[in-house]
Design a protein around this motif. Sequence first.
Motif, PDB file in Angstrom:
ATOM      1  N   GLY A 269     -18.447 106.998  39.749  1.00 55.23           N
ATOM      2  CA  GLY A 269     -18.525 105.600  40.144  1.00 55.23           C
ATOM      3  C   GLY A 269     -19.851 105.254  40.799  1.00 55.23           C
ATOM      4  O   GLY A 269     -20.430 104.189  40.541  1.00 55.23           O
ATOM      5  N   MET A 326     -11.760 105.924  33.574  1.00 58.00           N
ATOM      6  CA  MET A 326     -11.659 104.776  34.475  1.00 58.00           C
ATOM      7  C   MET A 326     -12.947 103.955  34.463  1.00 58.00           C
ATOM      8  O   MET A 326     -12.923 102.718  34.354  1.00 58.00           O
ATOM      9  CB  MET A 326     -11.368 105.276  35.887  1.00 58.00           C
ATOM     10  CG  MET A 326      -9.964 105.811  36.091  1.00 58.00           C
ATOM     11  SD  MET A 326      -8.749 104.484  36.120  1.00 58.00           S
ATOM     12  CE  MET A 326      -9.286 103.575  37.551  1.00 58.00           C
ATOM     13  N   VAL A 327     -14.082 104.633  34.610  1.00 55.10           N
ATOM     14  CA  VAL A 327     -15.360 103.926  34.645  1.00 55.10           C
ATOM     15  C   VAL A 327     -15.630 103.244  33.305  1.00 55.10           C
ATOM     16  O   VAL A 327     -16.109 102.100  33.262  1.00 55.10           O
ATOM     17  CB  VAL A 327     -16.493 104.908  35.005  1.00 55.10           C
ATOM     18  CG1 VAL A 327     -17.854 104.292  34.730  1.00 55.10           C
ATOM     19  CG2 VAL A 327     -16.389 105.315  36.468  1.00 55.10           C
ATOM     20  N   ALA A 330     -13.648 100.094  33.088  1.00 57.63           N
ATOM     21  CA  ALA A 330     -14.203  99.056  33.946  1.00 57.63           C
ATOM     22  C   ALA A 330     -15.469  98.453  33.330  1.00 57.63           C
ATOM     23  O   ALA A 330     -15.669  97.225  33.359  1.00 57.63           O
ATOM     24  CB  ALA A 330     -14.506  99.638  35.319  1.00 57.63           C
ATOM     25  N   ARG A 339     -11.720  91.797  34.264  1.00 56.44           N
ATOM     26  CA  ARG A 339     -11.501  92.801  35.293  1.00 56.44           C
ATOM     27  C   ARG A 339     -10.683  93.948  34.692  1.00 56.44           C
ATOM     28  O   ARG A 339      -9.693  93.723  34.009  1.00 56.44           O
ATOM     29  CB  ARG A 339     -10.731  92.180  36.474  1.00 56.44           C
ATOM     30  CG  ARG A 339     -10.428  93.167  37.585  1.00 56.44           C
ATOM     31  CD  ARG A 339      -9.801  92.442  38.774  1.00 56.44           C
ATOM     32  NE  ARG A 339      -8.557  91.789  38.401  1.00 56.44           N
ATOM     33  CZ  ARG A 339      -7.377  92.406  38.408  1.00 56.44           C
ATOM     34  NH1 ARG A 339      -7.293  93.683  38.750  1.00 56.44           N
ATOM     35  NH2 ARG A 339      -6.289  91.749  38.077  1.00 56.44           N
ATOM     36  N   ILE A 341     -10.257  97.208  36.676  1.00 56.41           N
ATOM     37  CA  ILE A 341      -9.782  98.173  37.669  1.00 56.41           C
ATOM     38  C   ILE A 341      -8.344  97.823  37.997  1.00 56.41           C
ATOM     39  O   ILE A 341      -8.066  96.878  38.741  1.00 56.41           O
ATOM     40  CB  ILE A 341     -10.661  98.136  38.940  1.00 56.41           C
ATOM     41  CG1 ILE A 341     -12.091  98.488  38.589  1.00 56.41           C
ATOM     42  CG2 ILE A 341     -10.116  99.096  39.986  1.00 56.41           C
ATOM     43  CD1 ILE A 341     -12.265  99.888  38.054  1.00 56.41           C
ATOM     44  N   SER A 342      -7.407  98.544  37.435  1.00 58.18           N
ATOM     45  CA  SER A 342      -5.993  98.242  37.617  1.00 58.18           C
ATOM     46  C   SER A 342      -5.184  99.505  37.427  1.00 58.18           C
ATOM     47  O   SER A 342      -5.698 100.554  37.016  1.00 58.18           O
ATOM     48  CB  SER A 342      -5.540  97.183  36.598  1.00 58.18           C
ATOM     49  OG  SER A 342      -5.640  97.718  35.273  1.00 58.18           O
ATOM     50  N   ALA A 345      -5.296 100.872  33.952  1.00 57.29           N
ATOM     51  CA  ALA A 345      -6.448 101.729  33.643  1.00 57.29           C
ATOM     52  C   ALA A 345      -6.203 103.152  34.116  1.00 57.29           C
ATOM     53  O   ALA A 345      -6.545 104.122  33.427  1.00 57.29           O
ATOM     54  CB  ALA A 345      -7.702 101.153  34.300  1.00 57.29           C
ATOM     55  N   VAL A 346      -5.607 103.301  35.288  1.00 59.40           N
ATOM     56  CA  VAL A 346      -5.275 104.640  35.790  1.00 59.40           C
ATOM     57  C   VAL A 346      -4.262 105.306  34.865  1.00 59.40           C
ATOM     58  O   VAL A 346      -4.359 106.501  34.556  1.00 59.40           O
ATOM     59  CB  VAL A 346      -4.742 104.573  37.231  1.00 59.40           C
ATOM     60  CG1 VAL A 346      -4.445 105.973  37.753  1.00 59.40           C
ATOM     61  CG2 VAL A 346      -5.728 103.879  38.142  1.00 59.40           C
ATOM     62  N   THR A 373      -6.473 108.094  43.405  1.00 59.40           N
ATOM     63  CA  THR A 373      -6.830 106.904  42.629  1.00 59.40           C
ATOM     64  C   THR A 373      -5.693 105.893  42.609  1.00 59.40           C
ATOM     65  O   THR A 373      -5.910 104.686  42.794  1.00 59.40           O
ATOM     66  CB  THR A 373      -7.202 107.305  41.194  1.00 59.40           C
ATOM     67  OG1 THR A 373      -8.229 108.292  41.224  1.00 59.40           O
ATOM     68  CG2 THR A 373      -7.690 106.098  40.411  1.00 59.40           C
ATOM     69  N   VAL A 377      -6.117 102.130  44.236  1.00 57.61           N
ATOM     70  CA  VAL A 377      -5.972 100.932  43.396  1.00 57.61           C
ATOM     71  C   VAL A 377      -4.818 100.077  43.892  1.00 57.61           C
ATOM     72  O   VAL A 377      -4.926  98.838  43.979  1.00 57.61           O
ATOM     73  CB  VAL A 377      -5.768 101.337  41.923  1.00 57.61           C
ATOM     74  CG1 VAL A 377      -5.427 100.119  41.077  1.00 57.61           C
ATOM     75  CG2 VAL A 377      -7.019 102.006  41.381  1.00 57.61           C
TER      76      VAL A 377
END
Length: 708
Positions: A269, A326-327, A330, A339, A341-342, A345-346, A373, A377
């Motif tokens: 990140g 994840m990155v 994003a 957006r 980051i949720s 996504a994880v 994580t 989040v």
Amino acid sequence: MQQRPAVLAGVLLAQRGGLFCWVPVAFGTGIGLYFGLGQEPGPGLVAGLAGLAAALALLSWRVGYLWRPLVLGLALLLAGLVWAGLRASQVAAPVLPFRYYGPIEGRIVAMDRSASDAVRLTLDHVRLDRLAPQETPARVRISLHGPEGTEPLPGGWVMTTGHLSAPSGPAEPGGFDFQRHAWFLRLGAVGYTSVPLMALAPPDPAALHLFRLRMALAQRFRDGLPGEAGAFAAAVTAGDRSGMGQETLQALRVSNLAHLLAISGLHMGLLAGFVFMATRRGLVLSRRIALYAPVKSIAAAAALLAATGYLLLSGGSIATERAYVMVAMALIGAMALRRAISLRAVALAGLVVLALRPEALLSPGFQMSFAATLALVAVFAALREISWQARGWGGRALTLVLSSAVAGLATAPVAAAQFNQIAHYGLVANLVSVPVMGTVVIPAALVAVLLMPLGLQALPLWVMGLGLNWILWVAHRVAAWPGARGMVMAPPGMVLPLFAIGMLTVILWRGRGRWLGLGPMAAAFLLWAQAERPPVLIAESGGLVGILTPEGRALSRARAESFVAAIWLENDADPALQEAAALRWPGAPQVRHATGKRAAAAEGPCRDGEWLVLNVPAAEAPGATGCRVLDPSGLRQLGAVALWPAEGRMVTARQVAGQRLWNTPGLPPLQDRLGWPYPAPGPGRGAGVFRPAAAPAGTGPGQRPHGR
């Protein structure tokens, strides 16, 4: 009766949009069930479960929407079980069936450092003296304890003479199973050498490009930064920890800064964020580009390219793979002006990692990475719902404190269960170290890598060294504080699953029902608090016995089996060293221990119910009449043993682990049992997938081939 479907419909309606987050949970539950089986599933059962999973997946589109999530969840669970079994068979490779001493040849494919602080090499294309190709392990790992010889080069072909044996089972029943871990790494033997390493051939320029590039990059950082700072730099940039000393590693663990060594979400990140910000700021310097070009999308694409390169150079660990997914999501979301980051996504990241490597579910890295994580989040999503924003330096400082606290609380139970310790001052150490990593170390490392082809990396390396030396100073200082490390007893096997069920329910479930997850979490801690350690532990080799006394576990020997002794004491939450624990011996009168032929021959008759543990064959103790004897031949079948002499109860590692591919010689993988074709073997001996073959004459457990 008609109200029940309405209630169920209301519950499912409340979960709309969040059900995808349960997909990796169901899939991972199936993987966990596979590893928890007491016996390797047969081909008929595997085929039947695969067919049932497919049928349920098809059926889910024919049933009503009320039952569809349950049917799909069951299909995913069965798919996870089948997929883990197929993966275990796909990585099947020969395991050395006897103790070997002789010449060892192979190609270096990995380099790290052992617990004894020795350089350790992993070799493939292995050649062992008088061992047929189909019996030669695909990979072996050897520690270099001898005088310095040829410098090991990544991808180089080397030769030495050393000792090898099959990977050992758990140090105690229910403990960490190194046999299983080695199976998925295709490690068929581990050992050491006390003679110099010899070079057979230089690295092949057409092979192992990424590995050689990683090691070359790591060496550039070590050359540019002296001491532990250079080794730290090599670890955070190229994933090479071979230069890290054990003292430094221990200080980082005790201060809860060891996560800075792992190339995880923090590093990925920070790197992506720095590239994104620098690219975006650079582009808007041009008015024309700022007005007419999609600056944000271009910056996101540059950051994604940098993150991809970092993934390839880092070696692709579990934490790095999760962080990259994840990155990437994003940044792709940023390119699409959305957006990303949720929790979804994880969940996608978890599904990708488990699909690639189902065995990752059992690793501490996977568990801690996803626990942190998910918690981060979820907490920041909740804060966003109440319109909380971090503004100014005070807001940023509060965000840092909150992030460190949330991640620490989420991972603390997993870290305590896996490593038997709690870092009491970890929050303090992270608060003064993580900002330095983000603002100094990672940006300087990126600039140094970009300037290395021009030979201008000296200045950014100097800046990077300042940051790394600060972090190392903090680690050593915090680790030296009184009470910095708290030790906890190893938990029963159900503690982590219960904690995971509770945590996932609290985070993923929508509505008041989420608080039901506190029940399993409380049950996990209650079960842990009531745990008791076995009164007697016996090593698989018969070389060590541990008796639980009021002062702690008494060990029968002060030096031998040091690795096993350390694990027993850690699981007991006992900070004593092996030498100190040996001073507590003799142990209970019901258990006797004799090592060596002379000591075994001196043993006399036993009283009723008395146990005698030997590290030589029982025939060497003819006077030990009436004894319940455990010798190496018997222990090889049982594994490590836990005894409750007062109750007459015995639990063995083999009972707990079951009859699985990784611990049962000769058990054929699914390819053989289903009659599937094998892939063509690659070049070199030991390549390809293992087909069981009869051992050569004169070999067997504990023996060597004739003439070696």
